[in-house]
Design a protein around this motif. Structure first.
Motif, PDB file in Angstrom:
ATOM      1  N   ALA A 104       0.797  -1.368   0.005  1.00  0.00           N
ATOM      2  CA  ALA A 104       0.062   0.196  -0.157  1.00  0.00           C
ATOM      3  C   ALA A 104       1.056   1.187   0.023  1.00  0.00           C
ATOM      4  CB  ALA A 104      -0.985  -0.024   1.210  1.00  0.00           C
ATOM      5  N   SER A 105       0.314   2.325  -0.733  1.00  0.00           N
ATOM      6  CA  SER A 105       1.196   3.333  -1.030  1.00  0.00           C
ATOM      7  C   SER A 105       0.854   4.546   0.346  1.00  0.00           C
ATOM      8  CB  SER A 105       0.827   4.041  -2.262  1.00  0.00           C
ATOM      9  OG  SER A 105      -0.458   4.700  -2.317  1.00  0.00           O
ATOM     10  N   THR A 106       1.835   5.349   0.301  1.00  0.00           N
ATOM     11  CA  THR A 106       1.747   6.581   1.277  1.00  0.00           C
ATOM     12  C   THR A 106       0.399   7.448   0.778  1.00  0.00           C
ATOM     13  OG1 THR A 106       4.160   6.676   1.402  1.00  0.00           O
ATOM     14  CG2 THR A 106       2.908   8.684   1.942  1.00  0.00           C
ATOM     15  N   GLU A 107       0.344   7.394  -0.454  1.00  0.00           N
ATOM     16  CA  GLU A 107      -0.925   8.216  -0.792  1.00  0.00           C
ATOM     17  C   GLU A 107      -2.230   7.497  -0.367  1.00  0.00           C
ATOM     18  OE1 GLU A 107      -3.553   9.283  -4.924  1.00  0.00           O
ATOM     19  OE2 GLU A 107      -1.548   8.808  -4.992  1.00  0.00           O
ATOM     20  N   GLN A 108      -2.352   6.148  -0.368  1.00  0.00           N
ATOM     21  CA  GLN A 108      -3.449   5.325   0.138  1.00  0.00           C
ATOM     22  C   GLN A 108      -3.528   5.682   1.514  1.00  0.00           C
ATOM     23  OE1 GLN A 108      -1.892   1.886  -1.659  1.00  0.00           O
ATOM     24  NE2 GLN A 108      -3.788   1.970  -2.686  1.00  0.00           N
ATOM     25  N   PHE A 109      -2.553   5.464   2.425  1.00  0.00           N
ATOM     26  CA  PHE A 109      -2.284   5.441   3.953  1.00  0.00           C
ATOM     27  C   PHE A 109      -2.741   7.001   4.227  1.00  0.00           C
ATOM     28  CE2 PHE A 109       0.012   6.526   7.611  1.00  0.00           C
ATOM     29  CZ  PHE A 109      -0.454   5.518   8.342  1.00  0.00           C
ATOM     30  N   THR A 110      -2.334   7.886   3.541  1.00  0.00           N
ATOM     31  CA  THR A 110      -2.698   9.224   3.660  1.00  0.00           C
ATOM     32  C   THR A 110      -4.493   9.389   3.549  1.00  0.00           C
ATOM     33  OG1 THR A 110      -0.447  10.070   3.294  1.00  0.00           O
ATOM     34  CG2 THR A 110      -2.257  11.823   3.332  1.00  0.00           C
ATOM     35  N   ARG A 111      -4.995   8.994   2.523  1.00  0.00           N
ATOM     36  CA  ARG A 111      -6.331   9.137   2.124  1.00  0.00           C
ATOM     37  C   ARG A 111      -7.003   8.322   3.381  1.00  0.00           C
ATOM     38  NH1 ARG A 111      -6.292   7.239  -2.603  1.00  0.00           N
ATOM     39  NH2 ARG A 111      -6.905   5.132  -2.149  1.00  0.00           N
ATOM     40  N   TRP A 112      -6.615   6.987   3.792  1.00  0.00           N
ATOM     41  CA  TRP A 112      -7.238   6.326   4.580  1.00  0.00           C
ATOM     42  C   TRP A 112      -7.374   6.893   6.194  1.00  0.00           C
ATOM     43  CZ3 TRP A 112      -3.910   1.337   3.330  1.00  0.00           C
ATOM     44  CH2 TRP A 112      -4.507   1.104   1.959  1.00  0.00           C
ATOM     45  N   ARG A 113      -6.398   7.739   6.378  1.00  0.00           N
ATOM     46  CA  ARG A 113      -6.232   8.544   7.635  1.00  0.00           C
ATOM     47  C   ARG A 113      -7.287   9.618   7.595  1.00  0.00           C
ATOM     48  NH1 ARG A 113      -1.528   8.294  11.395  1.00  0.00           N
ATOM     49  NH2 ARG A 113      -2.103  10.518  11.626  1.00  0.00           N
ATOM     50  N   SER A 114      -7.109  10.215   6.558  1.00  0.00           N
ATOM     51  CA  SER A 114      -8.218  11.118   6.372  1.00  0.00           C
ATOM     52  C   SER A 114      -9.530  10.711   6.472  1.00  0.00           C
ATOM     53  CB  SER A 114      -7.861  12.113   4.794  1.00  0.00           C
ATOM     54  OG  SER A 114      -8.688  13.123   4.780  1.00  0.00           O
ATOM     55  N   GLU A 115      -9.893   9.789   5.670  1.00  0.00           N
ATOM     56  CA  GLU A 115     -11.170   9.121   5.981  1.00  0.00           C
ATOM     57  C   GLU A 115     -11.712   8.932   7.157  1.00  0.00           C
ATOM     58  OE1 GLU A 115     -11.146   5.873   3.283  1.00  0.00           O
ATOM     59  OE2 GLU A 115     -11.004   7.106   1.314  1.00  0.00           O
ATOM     60  N   LEU A 116     -10.752   8.582   8.176  1.00  0.00           N
ATOM     61  CA  LEU A 116     -10.964   7.934   9.421  1.00  0.00           C
ATOM     62  C   LEU A 116     -11.052   9.232  10.304  1.00  0.00           C
ATOM     63  CD1 LEU A 116      -8.930   4.779   9.216  1.00  0.00           C
ATOM     64  CD2 LEU A 116     -11.235   4.880   9.492  1.00  0.00           C
ATOM     65  N   GLY A 117     -10.722  10.380   9.832  1.00  0.00           N
ATOM     66  CA  GLY A 117     -10.519  11.618  10.684  1.00  0.00           C
ATOM     67  C   GLY A 117      -9.453  11.657  11.474  1.00  0.00           C
ATOM     68  N   ALA A 118      -8.351  10.841  11.176  1.00  0.00           N
ATOM     69  CA  ALA A 118      -7.044  11.011  12.043  1.00  0.00           C
ATOM     70  C   ALA A 118      -6.237  12.138  11.763  1.00  0.00           C
ATOM     71  CB  ALA A 118      -6.351   9.663  11.779  1.00  0.00           C
ATOM     72  N   LYS A 119      -5.522  12.544  12.950  1.00  0.00           N
ATOM     73  CA  LYS A 119      -4.818  13.828  12.563  1.00  0.00           C
ATOM     74  C   LYS A 119      -3.523  13.399  11.797  1.00  0.00           C
ATOM     75  CE  LYS A 119      -2.600  15.068  16.017  1.00  0.00           C
ATOM     76  NZ  LYS A 119      -2.245  15.717  17.545  1.00  0.00           N
ATOM     77  N   PRO A 120      -3.248  14.547  11.039  1.00  0.00           N
ATOM     78  CA  PRO A 120      -1.972  14.193  10.022  1.00  0.00           C
ATOM     79  C   PRO A 120      -0.779  13.945  10.848  1.00  0.00           C
ATOM     80  CG  PRO A 120      -3.245  16.131   9.434  1.00  0.00           C
ATOM     81  CD  PRO A 120      -3.739  15.875  10.683  1.00  0.00           C
ATOM     82  N   GLY A 121       0.032  12.969  10.415  1.00  0.00           N
ATOM     83  CA  GLY A 121       1.422  12.963  11.164  1.00  0.00           C
ATOM     84  C   GLY A 121       2.355  14.239  11.020  1.00  0.00           C
TER      85      GLY A 121
END
Length: 162
Positions: A104-121
Motif C-alpha cells: 500500500a502506498s503513502t498516498e493510500q495511507f494518507t487518504r485512509w487516515r483522512s477518511e477516518l478523521g485521524a490527525k495528520p502525522g
C-alpha cells in the motif's frame, strides 16, 4: 513487475502488520530478502512504546548495515506492507539496499487516515522517489490494498475508542 514470489513476501509482511496490530501497535510489517531468496530479517512496527523511529524498514536498514556486506546490499529486496516514510527511505538509501516492493502506498495511507478523521502525522507523507534516487520501487499492489486498509481501519477505530 510484481511476480508470485513478490506476492508471497508481501503476504508475510501483511501477517507481520497483523502481529503489530494484535500487539497494540500501528500495523506495518517488513522483511529483507537476499538475492538468493533467503529471508534475512523481518520485523513489525514497534512504535507503541513511544519511540516513533521503531519502524520495521528502519530496523531493516540498521540490521543490514551491521550484518550484510555492502557488496550484497544492493541486491537485497525490502518488502513492506506500506510504502516507506521519509525516515525509512533515507535509511534505505544511506545503507545501500536494493529494490523496494510495497503493498500500500503513502498516498493510500494518507487518504485512509483522512477518511477516518485521524490527525495528520508530524512528517510529510512523501513517496519514496521524492526522498531517494536510483532505487527500483514497485507498488502499490492493488490486490493487497483492502487487506492493508482493514488493518489500519481497525487500528484507528481501536485508538479512537480509547
Amino acid at each position: 513487475m510484481i511476480d508470485d514470489t513478490d506476492k508471497k513476501h508481501l503476504i508475510r509482511c501483511i501477517e507481520l502488520a497483523q502481529e503489530a496490530l494484535d500487539d497494540g501497535d500501528e500495523p506495518f510489517g517488513s522483511m529483507l530478502v537476499a538475492k538468493d531468496g533467503r529471508v534475512l530479517f523481518e520485523d513489525r512496527n514497534r512504535v507503541s512504546g513511544g519511540d516513533h523511529t521503531r519502524h520495521p524498514e528502519f530496523a531493516i536498514a540498521k540490521w543490514a548495515a551491521e550484518n550484510v556486506p555492502e557488496s550484497e546490499r544492493k541486491d537485497a529486496v525490502v518488502y513492506t506492507s506500506g510504502e516507506h516514510c521519509p525516515m525509512c527511505s533515507a535509511a534505505h538509501a544511506w545503507v545501500g539496499l536494493g529494490r523496494i516492493v510495497y503493498a500500500a502506498s503513502t498516498e493510500q495511507f494518507t487518504r485512509w487516515r483522512s477518511e477516518l478523521g485521524a490527525k495528520p502525522g508530524r512528517v510529510r507523507p512523501l513517496a519514496i522517489q521524492d526522498v531517494i534516487d536510483d532505487t527500483v520501487v514497485d507498488g502499490p499492489v492493488e490486490e493487497f490494498a483492502e487487506r492493508v486498509k482493514a488493518l489500519h481501519v481497525a487500528h484507528y477505530r481501536k485508538a479512537s475508542a480509547q
